[in-house]
Design an enzyme around this catalytic site. Sequence first.
Site, PDB file in Angstrom:
ATOM      1  N   ARG A 108       7.077  24.709  35.260  1.00  7.92           N
ATOM      2  CA  ARG A 108       6.400  23.994  34.181  1.00  7.92           C
ATOM      3  C   ARG A 108       5.143  24.736  33.726  1.00  7.92           C
ATOM      4  O   ARG A 108       4.827  24.789  32.531  1.00  7.92           O
ATOM      5  CB  ARG A 108       6.065  22.566  34.645  1.00  7.92           C
ATOM      6  CG  ARG A 108       5.605  21.669  33.526  1.00  7.92           C
ATOM      7  CD  ARG A 108       5.566  20.200  33.968  1.00  7.92           C
ATOM      8  NE  ARG A 108       4.471  19.524  33.282  1.00  7.92           N
ATOM      9  CZ  ARG A 108       3.425  18.970  33.875  1.00  7.92           C
ATOM     10  NH1 ARG A 108       3.303  18.989  35.185  1.00  7.92           N
ATOM     11  NH2 ARG A 108       2.485  18.394  33.163  1.00  7.92           N
ATOM     12  N   HIS A 148       4.785  25.883  29.961  1.00 10.20           N
ATOM     13  CA  HIS A 148       3.718  25.348  29.111  1.00 10.20           C
ATOM     14  C   HIS A 148       2.704  26.404  28.693  1.00 10.20           C
ATOM     15  O   HIS A 148       2.038  26.251  27.675  1.00 10.20           O
ATOM     16  CB  HIS A 148       3.012  24.179  29.813  1.00 10.20           C
ATOM     17  CG  HIS A 148       3.810  22.914  29.777  1.00 10.20           C
ATOM     18  ND1 HIS A 148       3.244  21.663  29.809  1.00 10.20           N
ATOM     19  CD2 HIS A 148       5.156  22.713  29.687  1.00 10.20           C
ATOM     20  CE1 HIS A 148       4.205  20.744  29.753  1.00 10.20           C
ATOM     21  NE2 HIS A 148       5.365  21.364  29.689  1.00 10.20           N
ATOM     22  N   TRP A 199      15.256  13.607  36.958  1.00 11.48           N
ATOM     23  CA  TRP A 199      16.375  13.591  36.004  1.00 11.48           C
ATOM     24  C   TRP A 199      17.722  13.654  36.723  1.00 11.48           C
ATOM     25  O   TRP A 199      18.724  13.207  36.214  1.00 11.48           O
ATOM     26  CB  TRP A 199      16.277  14.787  35.056  1.00 11.48           C
ATOM     27  CG  TRP A 199      15.201  14.738  34.031  1.00 11.48           C
ATOM     28  CD1 TRP A 199      15.302  14.211  32.766  1.00 11.48           C
ATOM     29  CD2 TRP A 199      13.859  15.242  34.132  1.00 11.48           C
ATOM     30  NE1 TRP A 199      14.111  14.371  32.096  1.00 11.48           N
ATOM     31  CE2 TRP A 199      13.199  14.999  32.901  1.00 11.48           C
ATOM     32  CE3 TRP A 199      13.142  15.882  35.142  1.00 11.48           C
ATOM     33  CZ2 TRP A 199      11.888  15.367  32.652  1.00 11.48           C
ATOM     34  CZ3 TRP A 199      11.820  16.253  34.914  1.00 11.48           C
ATOM     35  CH2 TRP A 199      11.205  15.992  33.671  1.00 11.48           C
TER      36      TRP A 199
END
Length: 280
Positions: free
Chosen positions: A35, A39, A178
């Site tokens: 991440r 990002h 998820w």
Amino acid sequence: MKEDYQKVYDKIAELLDDASDAGYDDGSYGPVLLRLAWHSSGTYDKDTQTGGSNYATMRFAPESLHGANAGLNVARDLMEKVKEQFPWISYGDLWTLAGVAAIQEMGGPKIPWRAGRIDGIQDHATPDGRLPDATQGADHLRNIFYRMGFNDQEIVALSGAHALGRCHSNRSGFEGPWTFSPITVTNDYFKLLFDEKWVWKKWSGPKQLEDKKTRSLMMLPTDYVLTQDKSFKKFAKAYADDQDLFFKDFSAVVARLFELGVPPHQWRSQEPWIMKSSSD
């Protein structure tokens, strides 16, 4: 030269499992490092040629404090340990190499990568709003990703990164993983989108979906849209049916994502490298 970066890769790979000793998430720092790489790269704007992984501007406020980056201090602090050992590497190279290591060490495909990013200054930091807002729909996803130079197929392939990790209500406001294997790269994210019945979660947090069967998985509005939008759905279904195809496309698009915003003359090599995984 590649050997030097391989040593950095190996060190990052070694650190991933320290998460279990620290009692962090699902026992791997892999998802949060991916991440960070994502990002720091996904701020790119092709029209103004600003943002991207080149300057590692998330080291500075206000970018470090943007809502989309909540919780990434965990990943940045972890990478400081590596930086102390290899002070010559730039933050942009370190963070994107960590993203490569995260994917490869968690069973994903090889991600071509090369060095050459340089450290920028606070003035290079990007304004808020350049990263996806998970509460939105198809138009928003296209605006964000087209701005980086990606197409519909690449948007869907990149969304497959949600095979990994989980949301935290104290960061994004959303809660849960998820997939059932949040520290392994698979095409389960796509399979689950189509195979499970998704219902709106009844809770006081932001709008998210949960699987009707176990109520232990979640999907964000921007995930669910991949099954609703005709163009997105075509690619999502193809990836649900064929993990090899997903791995091939995921590798290509992540390699591109991590290179956004880096002027070509900065690259240390013409061709990207394939870093050895610890299992090779």
